[in-house]
Write an enzyme that holds these catalytic residues in place. Structure first.
Site, PDB file in Angstrom:
ATOM      1  N   PRO A   2       0.676  -1.244  -0.102  1.00 52.13           N
ATOM      2  CA  PRO A   2       0.091  -0.059   0.308  1.00 52.13           C
ATOM      3  C   PRO A   2       0.912   1.030   0.168  1.00 52.13           C
ATOM      4  O   PRO A   2       1.757   1.310   0.695  1.00 52.13           O
ATOM      5  CB  PRO A   2      -0.737  -0.191   1.273  1.00 52.13           C
ATOM      6  CG  PRO A   2       0.188  -0.948   2.116  1.00 52.13           C
ATOM      7  CD  PRO A   2       0.690  -2.133   1.343  1.00 52.13           C
ATOM      8  N   GLU A   3       0.486   2.265  -0.591  1.00 52.30           N
ATOM      9  CA  GLU A   3       1.119   3.395  -0.681  1.00 52.30           C
ATOM     10  C   GLU A   3       0.419   4.534   0.146  1.00 52.30           C
ATOM     11  O   GLU A   3      -0.676   4.144   0.805  1.00 52.30           O
ATOM     12  CB  GLU A   3       1.324   3.964  -2.301  1.00 52.30           C
ATOM     13  CG  GLU A   3       2.094   2.803  -3.101  1.00 52.30           C
ATOM     14  CD  GLU A   3       2.262   3.529  -4.435  1.00 52.30           C
ATOM     15  OE1 GLU A   3       2.375   4.449  -4.902  1.00 52.30           O
ATOM     16  OE2 GLU A   3       2.529   2.471  -5.413  1.00 52.30           O
ATOM     17  N   LYS A  58       4.324   6.154   5.089  1.00 46.80           N
ATOM     18  CA  LYS A  58       3.316   5.009   4.938  1.00 46.80           C
ATOM     19  C   LYS A  58       3.043   4.270   6.263  1.00 46.80           C
ATOM     20  O   LYS A  58       2.829   3.387   6.518  1.00 46.80           O
ATOM     21  CB  LYS A  58       4.063   4.045   3.914  1.00 46.80           C
ATOM     22  CG  LYS A  58       4.250   4.427   2.712  1.00 46.80           C
ATOM     23  CD  LYS A  58       5.077   3.234   1.716  1.00 46.80           C
ATOM     24  CE  LYS A  58       5.192   4.105   0.164  1.00 46.80           C
ATOM     25  NZ  LYS A  58       6.094   2.950  -0.703  1.00 46.80           N
ATOM     26  N   ARG A 283      11.480  -2.917 -10.858  1.00 46.89           N
ATOM     27  CA  ARG A 283      10.273  -2.610 -10.675  1.00 46.89           C
ATOM     28  C   ARG A 283       9.620  -2.001 -12.138  1.00 46.89           C
ATOM     29  O   ARG A 283      10.567  -1.369 -13.004  1.00 46.89           O
ATOM     30  CB  ARG A 283       9.748  -1.250  -9.781  1.00 46.89           C
ATOM     31  CG  ARG A 283      10.202  -1.652  -8.159  1.00 46.89           C
ATOM     32  CD  ARG A 283       9.936  -0.407  -7.188  1.00 46.89           C
ATOM     33  NE  ARG A 283      10.566  -0.662  -6.021  1.00 46.89           N
ATOM     34  CZ  ARG A 283       9.942   0.191  -4.920  1.00 46.89           C
ATOM     35  NH1 ARG A 283       9.375   0.997  -5.005  1.00 46.89           N
ATOM     36  NH2 ARG A 283      10.289  -0.303  -3.740  1.00 46.89           N
TER      37      ARG A 283
END
Length: 293
Positions: A2-3, A58, A283
């Site tokens: 999750p960002e 985060k 990524r």
């Protein structure tokens, strides 16, 4: 993982269940998550009243009243990792799940921490991969803690500006995308929203950070803020791993301009380009080479 928008959505969902309420019991079902839990973790939390919930990058920060009169507040630092999940069970037994579960069920096997509140609310933290973690830090030591000390400015905070970003990019030879993913540059940005912000700003992810001139930095700063604000308003992005604390799916993924859209036509009017996927630092990067320069 999750960002920032997803973590902020979870914080907003947990706040009504925790803020102003006392923790009457903590069930700790294992000694560790990603890291060992603090010594006497359950005992130190039991009986404490939650003052407020904040977010830094985060991390979810739970501020609690001092254990002793005149003492410092303790802050419970929580990070969801890859698969952390909160579920809020109301006093009536109703459930409002806040999911970060990669499509896998939680179940008691993975319910590692349970917070029972004075009004009968129960908040359960499940994490089947155990990449998340929790820590307790005295409030005066929070900013210098190992979790937060090296973080850059909050992208939605007053301390973030084009001048600040330009200074942090100065002299850096890394690609701009890699520089933005470095949490020391700007806190809380992740792969999805960096791809989207660079697209909105018309900046190639391959361009070196140091080559981003003043006009581009201005556009990029505005794009970062706008993308994050739009995502929070949409409740985050639901890929395989996210639903908000009320069980509703985030829907910002439907507004993705480039992320996950390899081979599709660029949505910018008159561009005519095609979204490309490349790999940077292991990524996936999605961008339009025709309009991102």
């Amino acid at each position: 993982m999750p960002e920032l928008p997803e973590v902020e959505t979870v914080r907003r969902g947990l706040a009504p269940a925790l803020e102003g309420r006392r923790i009457v019991h903590v069930t700790q079902r294992r000694p560790d998550l990603r890291f060992p839990l603090p010594e006497l973790f359950a005992k130190r939390l039991t009986g404490r009243r939650v003052i407020r919930l904040e977010r830094r990058a985060k991390y979810i920060l739970v501020y609690m009243e001092p254990a002793k009169s005149g003492g410092a507040e303790d802050v419970l630092i929580m990070h969801l990792g890859m698969s952390g999940r909160f579920t809020v069970h109301g006093p009536s037994g109703s459930s409002a799940p806040g999911l970060f579960h990669l499509g896998m069920p939680g179940g008691e096997t993975h319910d590692h921490i349970v917070f029972d509140m004075e009004d009968g609310t129960r908040v359960v933290y499940a994490d089947h991969r155990r990449f998340g973690f929790m820590d307790l830090v005295a409030e005066p030591e929070l900013a210098s803690s190992r979790h937060l000390a090296a973080l850059g400015p909050e992208p939605l905070g007053n301390e973030f500006s084009a001048l600040v970003l330009a200074e942090r990019l100065k002299g850096r030879r890394a690609p701009i995308k890699s520089a933005l993913l470095d949490q020391r540059t700007v806190a809380g940005l992740g792969n999805i929203y960096v791809c989207e912000a660079l697209y909105r700003a018309g900046i190639s992810p391959l361009r070196t950070a140091a080559s981003i001139g003043p006009a581009r930095v201005e556009r990029l700063t505005a794009a970062i803020r706008a993308v994050l604000q739009d995502a929070i308003a949409a409740g985050g992005s639901t890929l395989r791993d996210y639903a908000a604390t009320d069980g509703e799916l985030g829907y910002f993924q439907h507004a993705f301009a480039v992320y996950g859209r390899e081979g599709e036509a660029c949505s910018k009017p008159g561009c005519g380009g095609t979204v490309r996927r490349i790999v940077q630092s292991a990524r996936s990067t999605f961008y339009c080479p025709a309009c991102q320069r």
